[in-house]
Write a protein that holds these residues in place. Structure first.
Motif, short mmCIF file in Angstrom:
data_model
loop_
_atom_site.label_atom_id
_atom_site.label_comp_id
_atom_site.label_asym_id
_atom_site.label_seq_id
_atom_site.Cartn_x
_atom_site.Cartn_y
_atom_site.Cartn_z
N PRO A 195 -8.19 14.36 28.21
CA PRO A 195 -7.35 13.87 27.10
C PRO A 195 -5.88 14.24 27.31
N LEU A 196 -5.00 13.32 26.94
CA LEU A 196 -3.57 13.57 26.93
C LEU A 196 -3.03 13.34 25.52
N THR A 197 -1.98 14.05 25.17
CA THR A 197 -1.35 13.86 23.88
C THR A 197 0.15 13.80 24.08
N ASP A 198 0.83 13.03 23.25
CA ASP A 198 2.29 13.02 23.31
C ASP A 198 2.79 14.35 22.76
N VAL A 199 3.48 15.10 23.60
CA VAL A 199 3.79 16.48 23.23
C VAL A 199 4.78 16.56 22.07
N ALA A 200 5.79 15.69 22.04
CA ALA A 200 6.76 15.75 20.96
C ALA A 200 6.12 15.42 19.62
N VAL A 201 5.29 14.38 19.59
CA VAL A 201 4.60 14.01 18.35
C VAL A 201 3.67 15.14 17.90
N ARG A 229 16.50 12.17 20.98
CA ARG A 229 16.15 11.88 19.58
C ARG A 229 14.94 12.68 19.13
N SER A 230 13.86 12.67 19.92
CA SER A 230 12.63 13.33 19.48
C SER A 230 12.80 14.85 19.41
N TRP A 231 13.53 15.42 20.36
CA TRP A 231 13.66 16.88 20.36
C TRP A 231 14.67 17.37 19.33
N ALA A 284 22.17 15.35 15.35
CA ALA A 284 22.13 16.34 16.43
C ALA A 284 21.46 17.62 15.94
N PRO A 285 20.93 18.43 16.85
CA PRO A 285 20.28 19.67 16.43
C PRO A 285 21.25 20.58 15.66
N ARG A 333 12.47 25.99 15.65
CA ARG A 333 11.39 26.64 16.42
C ARG A 333 11.09 25.94 17.75
N ALA A 334 11.81 24.90 18.10
CA ALA A 334 11.53 24.17 19.33
C ALA A 334 11.99 24.97 20.55
N VAL A 335 11.21 24.88 21.63
CA VAL A 335 11.58 25.47 22.92
C VAL A 335 11.34 24.37 23.96
N PHE A 336 12.41 23.89 24.56
CA PHE A 336 12.34 22.74 25.45
C PHE A 336 12.14 23.21 26.88
#
Length: 295
Positions: free
Chosen positions: A61-67, A98-100, A171-172, A110-113
């Motif tokens: 299985p794969l998932t869209d990580v940003a979603v 946009r997504s990040w 923007a962030p 809390r995002a870590v890219f």
């Protein structure tokens, strides 16, 4: 000492209960591994396994990580949300920006890219992206992302991306930590010159030490030794307090492990939840005791 977990190859419905439990147990971050599509046949040249076999198959299985991270952000409050790692040059920089930005703002910062350039030639070919030039494409994408995330009107004129003045609304509100994966020389240079951290491959302690010392030497040469930087290294070996202390004695503050590697393919969500609980019990007194970490 802060502990994170990496997840990959799970059914979409499995992520939430595992991440909720990890947050309760005090895990610092959840890292989602990334692929867009799996070709039915591909050359086994995964760089982090002696056999070259990445351990997943077309039916994994794969998932869209940003979603997925956005969904997890709405159901959690403290655990950080990262990619370990996102294959950057396969994407369009505007969509990534946009997504990040949305993930960072909606999650409360809390995002870590975590990014890398990828290893599966066949996946790039399926997406119509030049595999051989992925490093230069990634470097331009990083430039474009930095411009877009500034929130100012910007333009860019490069080899891979060329656009006139645009404005990126939304923007962030806080800078997004940029963590680089990989162990090849270009990856280590990117981490040293552009990153706020490095996400290490599955190596033993000696292997991790060799690479982190190389990054630290490069950072010193670039005059960045005093800037904040996090080495996220894989916990390798027997799980237990002695292993944790060995990494702590080596100077590491951030450890990452995959708690379900020892489970059979038929493992259920309940089995995985139990494995998380057992991991904390096995680590014993060496486990972080300050509650859920915000980083």
């Amino acid at each position: 000492m802060k502990i994170s977990m990496q997840l990959f190859g799970l059914a979409a419905a499995d992520f939430l209960p595992l991440v909720e439990r990890a947050e309760q147990l005090g895990f610092e971050c959840v890292w989602l591994a990334d692929h867009v599509v799996t070709p039915l046949t591909f050359e086994k040249r995964y760089p982090y396994a002696p056999s070259g076999d990445p351990g997943f198959r077309p039916e994994t299985p794969l998932t869209d990580v940003a979603v997925t991270l956005g969904y997890l952000a709405a159901r959690t409050t403290t655990i950080r949300l990262g990619t370990g790692v996102f294959v950057l040059p396969m994407r369009n920089p505007f969509h990534v920006a946009r997504s990040w930005a949305a993930l960072q703002n909606l999650s409360g910062g809390r995002a870590v890219f975590g990014v890398a350039t990828g290893w599966m030639r066949e996946e790039f070919e399926a997406l119509g992206v030049d595999f051989a030039d992925r490093g230069r494409r990634a470097d331009e994408m990083l430039d474009v992302l930095a411009l877009l995330w500034s929130g100012e009107p910007v333009e860019y004129h490069g080899t891979h991306f060329d656009f006139g003045p645009v404005h990126f609304a939304g923007a962030p509100t806080e800078p997004i930590p940029l963590v680089f994966g990989g162990h090849a020389a270009p990856a280590l240079r990117r981490a040293a010159s552009r990153g706020t951290g490095w996400f290490g491959p599955n190596l033993d302690l000696a292997g991790s030490l060799e690479l982190t010392r190389r990054i630290d030497r490069l950072r010193a040469e670039l005059g960045r030794a005093d800037e904040p930087f996090a080495h996220y290294v894989r916990l390798h070996g027997d799980l237990g307090p002695d292993t944790l202390r060995a990494y702590e004695d080596a100077g590491y503050e951030h450890l990452v492990f995959s708690p379900f590697n020892r489970l059979p393919a038929s493992a259920t969500t309940a089995d995985r939840l139990a494995a998380l609980d057992r991991a904390v019990e096995v680590f014993g007194a060496a486990w972080p005791s300050t509650g859920a970490a915000s980083g």
